[in-house]
Each structure stands twice: as C-alpha cells, then as structure tokens.
Write an enzyme that holds these catalytic residues in place. Structure first.
Site, PDB file in Angstrom:
ATOM      1  N   CYS A   5       0.835  -1.206   0.000  1.00 47.08           N
ATOM      2  CA  CYS A   5       0.000   0.000   0.000  1.00 47.08           C
ATOM      3  C   CYS A   5       0.871   1.259   0.000  1.00 47.08           C
ATOM      4  CB  CYS A   5      -0.915  -0.020   1.219  1.00 47.08           C
ATOM      5  SG  CYS A   5      -1.832   1.505   1.427  1.00 47.08           S
ATOM      6  N   CYS A   8       0.334   3.489   3.098  1.00 50.20           N
ATOM      7  CA  CYS A   8       1.031   2.963   4.283  1.00 50.20           C
ATOM      8  C   CYS A   8       2.506   3.353   4.215  1.00 50.20           C
ATOM      9  CB  CYS A   8       0.898   1.448   4.359  1.00 50.20           C
ATOM     10  SG  CYS A   8      -0.670   0.873   5.045  1.00 50.20           S
ATOM     11  N   ASP A  31      -1.750  16.281  -2.334  1.00 52.18           N
ATOM     12  CA  ASP A  31      -1.978  15.347  -3.437  1.00 52.18           C
ATOM     13  C   ASP A  31      -0.971  15.659  -4.539  1.00 52.18           C
ATOM     14  OD1 ASP A  31      -3.117  14.125  -5.888  1.00 52.18           O
ATOM     15  OD2 ASP A  31      -4.801  13.661  -4.584  1.00 52.18           O
ATOM     16  N   HIS A  47      -3.989   1.022   8.359  1.00 52.56           N
ATOM     17  CA  HIS A  47      -4.503   0.650   7.036  1.00 52.56           C
ATOM     18  C   HIS A  47      -5.980   0.243   7.107  1.00 52.56           C
ATOM     19  CE1 HIS A  47      -4.300  -0.687   2.862  1.00 52.56           C
ATOM     20  NE2 HIS A  47      -5.025  -1.734   3.227  1.00 52.56           N
ATOM     21  N   ASN A  88     -13.700   8.661  -2.103  1.00 50.59           N
ATOM     22  CA  ASN A  88     -14.085   7.749  -3.180  1.00 50.59           C
ATOM     23  C   ASN A  88     -14.071   6.319  -2.662  1.00 50.59           C
ATOM     24  OD1 ASN A  88     -14.329   9.739  -5.260  1.00 50.59           O
ATOM     25  ND2 ASN A  88     -12.097   9.851  -5.363  1.00 50.59           N
ATOM     26  N   GLY A  94     -14.226   5.701  -8.699  1.00 54.22           N
ATOM     27  CA  GLY A  94     -12.872   5.928  -9.203  1.00 54.22           C
ATOM     28  C   GLY A  94     -11.796   5.855  -8.143  1.00 54.22           C
ATOM     29  N   HIS A 101      -8.914   7.503   2.419  1.00 56.63           N
ATOM     30  CA  HIS A 101      -8.420   8.881   2.461  1.00 56.63           C
ATOM     31  C   HIS A 101      -9.542   9.859   2.163  1.00 56.63           C
ATOM     32  CE1 HIS A 101      -7.765   7.206  -1.591  1.00 56.63           C
ATOM     33  NE2 HIS A 101      -8.050   8.411  -2.053  1.00 56.63           N
TER      34      HIS A 101
HETATM   35  P1  AMP Z   1      -8.604   8.241  -5.135  1.00 59.86           P
HETATM   36  O1  AMP Z   1      -9.047   8.261  -6.565  1.00 59.86           O
HETATM   37  O2  AMP Z   1      -9.638   8.846  -4.214  1.00 59.86           O
HETATM   38  O3  AMP Z   1      -8.152   6.866  -4.692  1.00 59.86           O
HETATM   39  O4  AMP Z   1      -7.399   9.235  -5.064  1.00 59.86           O
HETATM   40  C1  AMP Z   1      -6.069   8.864  -4.929  1.00 59.86           C
HETATM   41  C2  AMP Z   1      -5.276  10.148  -4.951  1.00 59.86           C
HETATM   42  O5  AMP Z   1      -3.977   9.868  -4.482  1.00 59.86           O
HETATM   43  C3  AMP Z   1      -5.131  10.792  -6.328  1.00 59.86           C
HETATM   44  O6  AMP Z   1      -5.674  12.108  -6.295  1.00 59.86           O
HETATM   45  C4  AMP Z   1      -3.616  10.791  -6.579  1.00 59.86           C
HETATM   46  O7  AMP Z   1      -3.191  11.973  -7.226  1.00 59.86           O
HETATM   47  C5  AMP Z   1      -3.078  10.724  -5.158  1.00 59.86           C
HETATM   48  N1  AMP Z   1      -1.759  10.117  -5.025  1.00 59.86           N
HETATM   49  C6  AMP Z   1      -1.348   8.918  -5.516  1.00 59.86           C
HETATM   50  N2  AMP Z   1      -0.079   8.670  -5.158  1.00 59.86           N
HETATM   51  C7  AMP Z   1       0.327   9.735  -4.415  1.00 59.86           C
HETATM   52  C8  AMP Z   1       1.527  10.073  -3.745  1.00 59.86           C
HETATM   53  N3  AMP Z   1       2.601   9.281  -3.756  1.00 59.86           N
HETATM   54  N4  AMP Z   1       1.583  11.257  -3.072  1.00 59.86           N
HETATM   55  C9  AMP Z   1       0.510  12.076  -3.044  1.00 59.86           C
HETATM   56  N5  AMP Z   1      -0.655  11.799  -3.642  1.00 59.86           N
HETATM   57  C10 AMP Z   1      -0.752  10.660  -4.320  1.00 59.86           C
HETATM   58 ZN    ZN Z   2      -2.405   1.317   3.607  1.00 64.23          ZN
END
Ligand code: AMP
Ligand code: ZN
Length: 115
Positions: A5, A8, A31, A47, A88, A94, A101
C-alpha cells in the site's frame, strides 16, 4: 501496515510526501496531482482499505480526521470561500488508492453535481 500500500508507505515515511499535518493516528499531505490550489489527502495511519471496511471502532478516528480537515481548511484560508471533501469508494467512484483517504479541495469553485 500493508506491504503493497502506497499510503502505508507514505505514513511510514518510506515514500516522501509534502506533509501538512501529522499526529499519532493521522497524516495529511499534498496530493501529487492537485486538482485545486488546495488539495490535501487525510489518511488514518492504520490501514483501512475503503469506507466498506470501516468498523465501529474506527468511527472516532474518522470523526477526528474530519475535525482536522476543518482545522486545515481554516488554516489554509478556504473556510470562508468554501471547500469540498471527497471520499471515493471502489470502482464507480474511481478509487485508485485502496487506503481510506479524505480529499480536501479548495481555492476554486466546483461544480455540482459531480460528473
Ligand atoms: P482516489 O481516486 O480517491 O483513490 O485518489 C487517490 C489520490 O492519491 C489521487 O488524487 C492521486 O493523485 C493521489 N496520489 C497517488 N499517489 C500519491 C503520492 N505518492 N503522493 C501524493 N498523492 C498521491
Ligand atoms: Zn495502507
């Protein structure tokens, strides 16, 4: 800690992030692919895969996360102009990262209903 993850790993500082808030149970970071001038992600350090895996013992933690969303919205100056929070869950919403989160988005106007 879930070995596969990414969030994590962020909580564990194995992957870098731009942290905006941290305590024993919660981490908030920017983000990577910001969709608004303010776009933070709030995670429990523990987690939890998605909303579907929330148990009653997690409810206080989720409430604490929402309290921190409120605090940071104020701290980053979007309380009055407004902001959006998003969680989400699974395919139709999505969800890309399967570690619970809360998105905090602010600093611009959003449309409703969402697409
Ligand atoms: P979700 O579609 O709600 O699962 O959103 C996941 C979010 O995590 C997206 O907006 C990605 O841009 C963000 N994301 C993915 N990897 C990272 C990372 N390493 N650091 C910061 N944000 C991330
Ligand atoms: Zn996790």
């Amino acid at each position: 800690m879930n070995e596969n993850c990414i969030f994590c790993k962020i909580a564990n500082k194995e992957i870098e992030s731009e942290i905006v808030y941290e305590d024993d149970e919660i981490l908030a970071f920017k983000d990577l692919s910001a969709q608004a001038p303010i776009h933070f992600l709030f995670i429990p350090k523990k987690h939890i895969r998605s909303m579907n895996e929330l148990s009653a013992e997690d409810f206080v933690l989720v409430a604490r996360i929402l309290g921190k969303v409120k605090d940071l919205a104020e701290e980053y100056g979007v309380s009055e102009t407004g902001y959006r929070t998003v969680i989400n869950c699974n395919k139709d919403a999505g969800q890309e990262v399967f570690h619970l989160h809360v998105h905090l988005l602010g600093g611009r106007a959003f449309t409703w209903p969402p697409g």
